[in-house]
Enzyme design. Structure first.
Site, PDB file in Angstrom:
ATOM      1  N   ASN A 193      52.480  83.299  30.796  1.00 23.00           N
ATOM      2  CA  ASN A 193      51.575  84.204  30.084  1.00 23.00           C
ATOM      3  C   ASN A 193      52.256  85.561  29.926  1.00 23.00           C
ATOM      4  O   ASN A 193      53.160  85.906  30.678  1.00 23.00           O
ATOM      5  CB  ASN A 193      50.264  84.363  30.885  1.00 23.00           C
ATOM      6  N   HIS A 243      37.242  73.422  22.961  1.00 24.01           N
ATOM      7  CA  HIS A 243      36.297  74.356  22.341  1.00 24.01           C
ATOM      8  C   HIS A 243      36.039  74.024  20.872  1.00 24.01           C
ATOM      9  O   HIS A 243      35.595  74.891  20.119  1.00 24.01           O
ATOM     10  CB  HIS A 243      36.805  75.799  22.473  1.00 24.01           C
ATOM     11  N   ALA A 299      55.138  83.535  24.870  1.00 29.67           N
ATOM     12  CA  ALA A 299      55.171  82.068  24.916  1.00 29.67           C
ATOM     13  C   ALA A 299      56.360  81.504  24.141  1.00 29.67           C
ATOM     14  O   ALA A 299      56.944  80.497  24.558  1.00 29.67           O
ATOM     15  CB  ALA A 299      53.855  81.519  24.355  1.00 29.67           C
ATOM     16  N   ASN A 309      42.033  76.511  21.969  1.00 30.49           N
ATOM     17  CA  ASN A 309      42.169  77.089  20.629  1.00 30.49           C
ATOM     18  C   ASN A 309      41.494  76.211  19.581  1.00 30.49           C
ATOM     19  O   ASN A 309      41.513  74.983  19.673  1.00 30.49           O
ATOM     20  CB  ASN A 309      43.649  77.257  20.273  1.00 30.49           C
TER      21      ASN A 309
HETATM   22  P1  OAD Z   1      42.217  85.594  25.604  1.00 30.04           P
HETATM   23  O1  OAD Z   1      42.271  86.484  24.412  1.00 30.04           O
HETATM   24  O2  OAD Z   1      41.124  85.822  26.578  1.00 30.04           O
HETATM   25  O3  OAD Z   1      43.575  85.664  26.404  1.00 30.04           O
HETATM   26  C1  OAD Z   1      44.809  85.528  25.759  1.00 30.04           C
HETATM   27  C2  OAD Z   1      45.915  85.643  26.814  1.00 30.04           C
HETATM   28  O4  OAD Z   1      47.144  85.411  26.154  1.00 30.04           O
HETATM   29  C3  OAD Z   1      46.013  87.016  27.481  1.00 30.04           C
HETATM   30  O5  OAD Z   1      46.124  86.861  28.896  1.00 30.04           O
HETATM   31  C4  OAD Z   1      47.304  87.613  26.891  1.00 30.04           C
HETATM   32  O6  OAD Z   1      48.012  88.410  27.835  1.00 30.04           O
HETATM   33  C5  OAD Z   1      48.095  86.364  26.571  1.00 30.04           C
HETATM   34  N1  OAD Z   1      49.049  86.531  25.465  1.00 30.04           N
HETATM   35  C6  OAD Z   1      48.957  87.317  24.381  1.00 30.04           C
HETATM   36  N2  OAD Z   1      50.026  87.181  23.591  1.00 30.04           N
HETATM   37  C7  OAD Z   1      50.834  86.271  24.196  1.00 30.04           C
HETATM   38  C8  OAD Z   1      52.100  85.704  23.887  1.00 30.04           C
HETATM   39  N3  OAD Z   1      52.767  86.032  22.779  1.00 30.04           N
HETATM   40  N4  OAD Z   1      52.627  84.802  24.748  1.00 30.04           N
HETATM   41  C9  OAD Z   1      51.958  84.462  25.880  1.00 30.04           C
HETATM   42  N5  OAD Z   1      50.768  84.965  26.233  1.00 30.04           N
HETATM   43  C10 OAD Z   1      50.208  85.853  25.399  1.00 30.04           C
HETATM   44  O7  OAD Z   1      42.192  84.096  25.035  1.00 30.04           O
HETATM   45  P2  OAD Z   1      41.743  82.749  25.775  1.00 30.04           P
HETATM   46  O8  OAD Z   1      42.077  82.791  27.221  1.00 30.04           O
HETATM   47  O9  OAD Z   1      42.268  81.623  24.965  1.00 30.04           O
HETATM   48  O10 OAD Z   1      36.383  80.626  22.947  1.00 30.04           O
HETATM   49  O11 OAD Z   1      40.170  82.809  25.602  1.00 30.04           O
HETATM   50  C11 OAD Z   1      39.375  81.732  26.035  1.00 30.04           C
HETATM   51  C12 OAD Z   1      38.212  81.534  25.097  1.00 30.04           C
HETATM   52  O12 OAD Z   1      37.485  82.756  24.933  1.00 30.04           O
HETATM   53  C13 OAD Z   1      38.606  81.136  23.670  1.00 30.04           C
HETATM   54  O13 OAD Z   1      38.811  79.760  23.535  1.00 30.04           O
HETATM   55  C14 OAD Z   1      37.446  81.595  22.853  1.00 30.04           C
HETATM   56  C15 OAD Z   1      37.069  82.882  23.547  1.00 30.04           C
HETATM   57  O14 OAD Z   1      35.716  83.198  23.529  1.00 30.04           O
HETATM   58  C16 OAD Z   1      35.880  80.113  21.793  1.00 30.04           C
HETATM   59  O15 OAD Z   1      36.210  80.499  20.700  1.00 30.04           O
HETATM   60  C17 OAD Z   1      34.891  79.036  21.955  1.00 30.04           C
END
Ligand code: OAD
Length: 232
Positions: free
Chosen positions: A197, A105, A215, A88
């Site tokens: 998750n 990142h 979370a 994040n």
């Molecule tokens: P994603 O948007 O790909 O995934 C978010 C995850 O969090 C999903 O699997 C949701 O199911 C879960 N989620 C949503 N709400 C939640 C909650 N309240 N409690 C628990 N889980 C929850 O985000 P990232 O995996 O962080 O890169 O994405 C990775 C990278 O892709 C980011 O760092 C960003 C993006 O491109 C950059 O900005 C450089």
């Protein structure tokens, strides 16, 4: 027992910050090729800076939720080493009190000169004509890792994964490398692995255990269990 915790956008969702790949997420509403690549920035710097200016503004007023607070409590109370590696670019782990933290990142808090690589604290609003304080060229950009760029501090992260006893992934879809591959590295090194998750991530099958829920509920419960001596 040393712990490495990987966090993603899901941990900040309940603080009001958008995730990327959920329905209505940032990459569902915007094309990441335009907003999160060096080529997109070269094509239209004003559009890219406007996007990140709006995100930076949202982060400024966001507050950590119970999950961020629980991780800070774990770091303070745990006898071993706790490292939080976050994908994040918000500052909610810092606001909650986490100290041993890697922003793999990058972060909204930083500005980077696309011309000379100089880094400095980001202003709240960036404009394409803003000069770099070091080289004076108008190449100010967010200090955020875009697609095609190398994440920060990978050697330190890999070393921590190789040495940890427990690896926990929280709120990440497991769709972006290299973070998506951390669970494999940790397993190979002999660590136990746990996913917390909202839904099973793309890597869920690789974890020893995967729990589904928000979370703000799962993380405090897991931390209390761990500090109370229950198995991870
Ligand atoms: P994603 O948007 O790909 O995934 C978010 C995850 O969090 C999903 O699997 C949701 O199911 C879960 N989620 C949503 N709400 C939640 C909650 N309240 N409690 C628990 N889980 C929850 O985000 P990232 O995996 O962080 O890169 O994405 C990775 C990278 O892709 C980011 O760092 C960003 C993006 O491109 C950059 O900005 C450089």
């Amino acid at each position: 027992m040393d712990i490495v915790i990987l966090t993603g956008a899901g941990i900040s969702a309940e603080s009001g910050l958008s995730t990327f790949r959920d329905t209505g997420g940032l990459w569902a509403r915007h094309d990441w090729r335009d907003l999160a690549t060096p080529a997109g920035f070269a094509r239209d710097p004003a559009a890219v800076l406007a996007f990140y200016n709006a995100r930076r503004q949202a982060v400024r007023t966001a507050r950590p939720n119970a999950a961020h607070v629980a991780l800070a409590r774990l770091e303070a109370a745990w006898p071993g080493r706790v490292l939080v590696v976050t994908q994040n670019v918000d500052d909610l782990h810092e606001k909650a009190g986490t100290r041993n933290l890697i922003h793999m990142h990058g972060a909204h808090a930083g500005a980077l000169c696309a011309a000379c690589g100089h880094r400095w604290p980001a202003p709240l609003v960036m404009a394409p004509a803003d000069p770099c304080p070091a080289c004076a060229r108008p190449a100010t950009r967010p200090d955020i890792v875009w697609f095609g760029e190398t994440p920060r501090q990978l050697p330190a992260i890999h070393a921590a994964l190789a040495a940890c006893d427990l690896f926990v992934a929280i709120g990440t879809s497991g769709r972006v490398q290299p973070a998506a591959g951390f669970v494999r590295r940790a397993r190979t090194a002999g660590a136990r692995t746990l996913e917390l998750n909202l839904e099973p991530s793309a890597q869920a099958a690789l974890f020893d255990a995967a729990l589904q829920g928000p979370a703000s509920r799962l993380v405090p419960a897991w931390v209390e269990g761990l500090l109370g001596g229950r198995a991870p």
